[in-house]
Design a protein around this motif. Structure first.
Motif, PDB file in Angstrom:
ATOM      1  N   VAL A  89       0.854  -1.188   0.000  1.00 44.24           N
ATOM      2  CA  VAL A  89       0.000   0.000   0.000  1.00 44.24           C
ATOM      3  C   VAL A  89       0.889   1.236   0.000  1.00 44.24           C
ATOM      4  N   ARG A  90       0.368   2.262  -0.657  1.00 42.39           N
ATOM      5  CA  ARG A  90       1.023   3.575  -0.656  1.00 42.39           C
ATOM      6  C   ARG A  90       0.268   4.455   0.345  1.00 42.39           C
ATOM      7  N   THR A  91       1.028   5.145   1.189  1.00 40.47           N
ATOM      8  CA  THR A  91       0.408   6.074   2.133  1.00 40.47           C
ATOM      9  C   THR A  91       1.226   7.356   2.186  1.00 40.47           C
ATOM     10  N   ARG A  92       0.552   8.450   2.420  1.00 38.18           N
ATOM     11  CA  ARG A  92       1.247   9.727   2.588  1.00 38.18           C
ATOM     12  C   ARG A  92       2.006   9.724   3.908  1.00 38.18           C
ATOM     13  N   ASP A  93       3.206  10.254   3.873  1.00 32.89           N
ATOM     14  CA  ASP A  93       4.016  10.386   5.087  1.00 32.89           C
ATOM     15  C   ASP A  93       3.331  11.388   6.011  1.00 32.89           C
ATOM     16  N   ALA A  94       3.083  11.005   7.251  1.00 36.23           N
ATOM     17  CA  ALA A  94       2.407  11.882   8.207  1.00 36.23           C
ATOM     18  C   ALA A  94       3.231  13.128   8.526  1.00 36.23           C
ATOM     19  N   HIS A  95       4.550  13.042   8.356  1.00 37.79           N
ATOM     20  CA  HIS A  95       5.439  14.166   8.684  1.00 37.79           C
ATOM     21  C   HIS A  95       5.734  15.041   7.481  1.00 37.79           C
ATOM     22  N   ASP A  96       5.599  14.502   6.291  1.00 40.32           N
ATOM     23  CA  ASP A  96       5.852  15.251   5.056  1.00 40.32           C
ATOM     24  C   ASP A  96       4.860  14.748   4.004  1.00 40.32           C
ATOM     25  N   ARG A  97       3.753  15.427   3.877  1.00 37.25           N
ATOM     26  CA  ARG A  97       2.662  14.976   3.018  1.00 37.25           C
ATOM     27  C   ARG A  97       3.057  14.883   1.546  1.00 37.25           C
ATOM     28  N   ARG A  98       4.206  15.441   1.180  1.00 34.59           N
ATOM     29  CA  ARG A  98       4.672  15.319  -0.211  1.00 34.59           C
ATOM     30  C   ARG A  98       5.220  13.937  -0.498  1.00 34.59           C
ATOM     31  N   ARG A  99       5.665  13.252   0.557  1.00 32.14           N
ATOM     32  CA  ARG A  99       6.260  11.921   0.382  1.00 32.14           C
ATOM     33  C   ARG A  99       5.203  10.832   0.460  1.00 32.14           C
ATOM     34  N   VAL A 100       5.375   9.825  -0.386  1.00 32.74           N
ATOM     35  CA  VAL A 100       4.517   8.645  -0.349  1.00 32.74           C
ATOM     36  C   VAL A 100       5.377   7.475   0.109  1.00 32.74           C
ATOM     37  N   LEU A 101       4.910   6.789   1.143  1.00 37.79           N
ATOM     38  CA  LEU A 101       5.647   5.669   1.706  1.00 37.79           C
ATOM     39  C   LEU A 101       5.002   4.352   1.313  1.00 37.79           C
ATOM     40  N   LEU A 102       5.816   3.325   1.244  1.00 38.72           N
ATOM     41  CA  LEU A 102       5.364   1.997   0.845  1.00 38.72           C
ATOM     42  C   LEU A 102       5.418   1.062   2.042  1.00 38.72           C
ATOM     43  N   THR A 103       4.375   0.277   2.212  1.00 40.13           N
ATOM     44  CA  THR A 103       4.369  -0.730   3.265  1.00 40.13           C
ATOM     45  C   THR A 103       3.776  -2.027   2.723  1.00 40.13           C
ATOM     46  N   VAL A 104       4.226  -3.113   3.301  1.00 41.63           N
ATOM     47  CA  VAL A 104       3.751  -4.444   2.919  1.00 41.63           C
ATOM     48  C   VAL A 104       2.457  -4.712   3.675  1.00 41.63           C
ATOM     49  N   THR A 105       1.488  -5.292   2.997  1.00 35.58           N
ATOM     50  CA  THR A 105       0.202  -5.601   3.628  1.00 35.58           C
ATOM     51  C   THR A 105       0.304  -6.845   4.503  1.00 35.58           C
ATOM     52  N   ALA A 106      -0.632  -6.960   5.425  1.00 32.10           N
ATOM     53  CA  ALA A 106      -0.697  -8.148   6.283  1.00 32.10           C
ATOM     54  C   ALA A 106      -0.918  -9.398   5.436  1.00 32.10           C
ATOM     55  N   ARG A 107      -1.692  -9.263   4.371  1.00 33.04           N
ATOM     56  CA  ARG A 107      -1.944 -10.406   3.475  1.00 33.04           C
ATOM     57  C   ARG A 107      -0.634 -10.936   2.893  1.00 33.04           C
ATOM     58  N   ALA A 108       0.226 -10.024   2.440  1.00 34.61           N
ATOM     59  CA  ALA A 108       1.511 -10.439   1.867  1.00 34.61           C
ATOM     60  C   ALA A 108       2.391 -11.089   2.931  1.00 34.61           C
ATOM     61  N   VAL A 109       2.379 -10.528   4.133  1.00 31.50           N
ATOM     62  CA  VAL A 109       3.160 -11.111   5.228  1.00 31.50           C
ATOM     63  C   VAL A 109       2.667 -12.523   5.524  1.00 31.50           C
ATOM     64  N   ASP A 110       1.355 -12.696   5.566  1.00 30.44           N
ATOM     65  CA  ASP A 110       0.789 -14.022   5.837  1.00 30.44           C
ATOM     66  C   ASP A 110       1.178 -15.028   4.755  1.00 30.44           C
ATOM     67  N   GLN A 111       1.118 -14.606   3.490  1.00 33.81           N
ATOM     68  CA  GLN A 111       1.504 -15.507   2.395  1.00 33.81           C
ATOM     69  C   GLN A 111       2.978 -15.879   2.500  1.00 33.81           C
ATOM     70  N   GLY A 112       3.815 -14.898   2.802  1.00 30.02           N
ATOM     71  CA  GLY A 112       5.236 -15.170   2.961  1.00 30.02           C
ATOM     72  C   GLY A 112       5.509 -16.094   4.134  1.00 30.02           C
ATOM     73  N   GLN A 113       4.810 -15.867   5.236  1.00 31.04           N
ATOM     74  CA  GLN A 113       4.996 -16.707   6.421  1.00 31.04           C
ATOM     75  C   GLN A 113       4.564 -18.136   6.127  1.00 31.04           C
ATOM     76  N   GLU A 114       3.469 -18.289   5.422  1.00 32.33           N
ATOM     77  CA  GLU A 114       2.986 -19.633   5.084  1.00 32.33           C
ATOM     78  C   GLU A 114       4.010 -20.393   4.245  1.00 32.33           C
ATOM     79  N   PHE A 115       4.632 -19.682   3.303  1.00 32.28           N
ATOM     80  CA  PHE A 115       5.571 -20.328   2.386  1.00 32.28           C
ATOM     81  C   PHE A 115       6.966 -20.473   2.992  1.00 32.28           C
ATOM     82  N   PHE A 116       7.500 -19.371   3.537  1.00 31.86           N
ATOM     83  CA  PHE A 116       8.885 -19.366   4.019  1.00 31.86           C
ATOM     84  C   PHE A 116       9.017 -19.699   5.507  1.00 31.86           C
ATOM     85  N   GLY A 117       7.901 -19.657   6.240  1.00 27.45           N
ATOM     86  CA  GLY A 117       7.954 -19.864   7.686  1.00 27.45           C
ATOM     87  C   GLY A 117       8.624 -21.152   8.120  1.00 27.45           C
TER      88      GLY A 117
END
Length: 152
Positions: A89-117
């Motif tokens: 997901v892309r989200t605006r930086d709370a400290h600098d609204r000009r910046r867009v930050l990237l974060t991994v979703t819980a769904r992706a973490v769960d898929q990775g954990q299932e496979f690589f765990g």
């Protein structure tokens, strides 16, 4: 010299073993990517984002592209693809609204954990069998091996 050392000595045998482990990681990453309709670079991007998250380092598209060696267009296509798949997901930086930050979703973490765990848990279990000195030596070797490969 033992048979496990190989003809180049124990040091190079260890380096070659590290390479084998690295190749296996790459093969598992490619398998994960194929299973989830992703490109192997997508998996590397997710790993970069997860590592940054663990370190508390915010990641912008520019930082991710630089880390992966991609140009701006390639980075945008990668992020669009990961977002479409529900992995980022892309989200605006709370400290600098000009910046867009990237974060991994819980769904992706769960898929990775299932496979690589399971294999990662097995490695963690193995590390718990080492005493503090042995564990420190493994960490030091891996940190220095990484530095040798990245030139840092």
């Amino acid at each position: 010299m033992t048979e496990e050392d190989g003809p180049d000595g124990p040091e190079m045998a260890t380096v070659h073993l590290l390479r084998r482990v690295s190749v296996e990681f790459g093969l598992r990453q490619a398998e994960f990517a194929a299973r989830h309709g992703m490109h192997p670079t997508d998996v590397r991007a997710l790993i970069c984002l997860l590592d940054a998250g663990r370190a508390g380092t915010p990641v912008t598209a520019g930082r991710l592209g630089a880390r992966l060696g991609l140009n701006s267009a390639g980075t945008t296509a990668l992020i669009d693809r990961l977002e479409r798949l529900g992995h980022v997901v892309r989200t605006r930086d709370a400290h600098d609204r000009r910046r867009v930050l990237l974060t991994v979703t819980a769904r992706a973490v769960d898929q990775g954990q299932e496979f690589f765990g399971p294999p990662l848990a097995r490695m963690a279990d193995l590390l718990r069998t080492l005493d503090d000195r042995e564990a420190a030596a493994v960490r030091r070797f891996l940190l220095e091996a990484h530095a040798a490969l990245t030139g840092t």
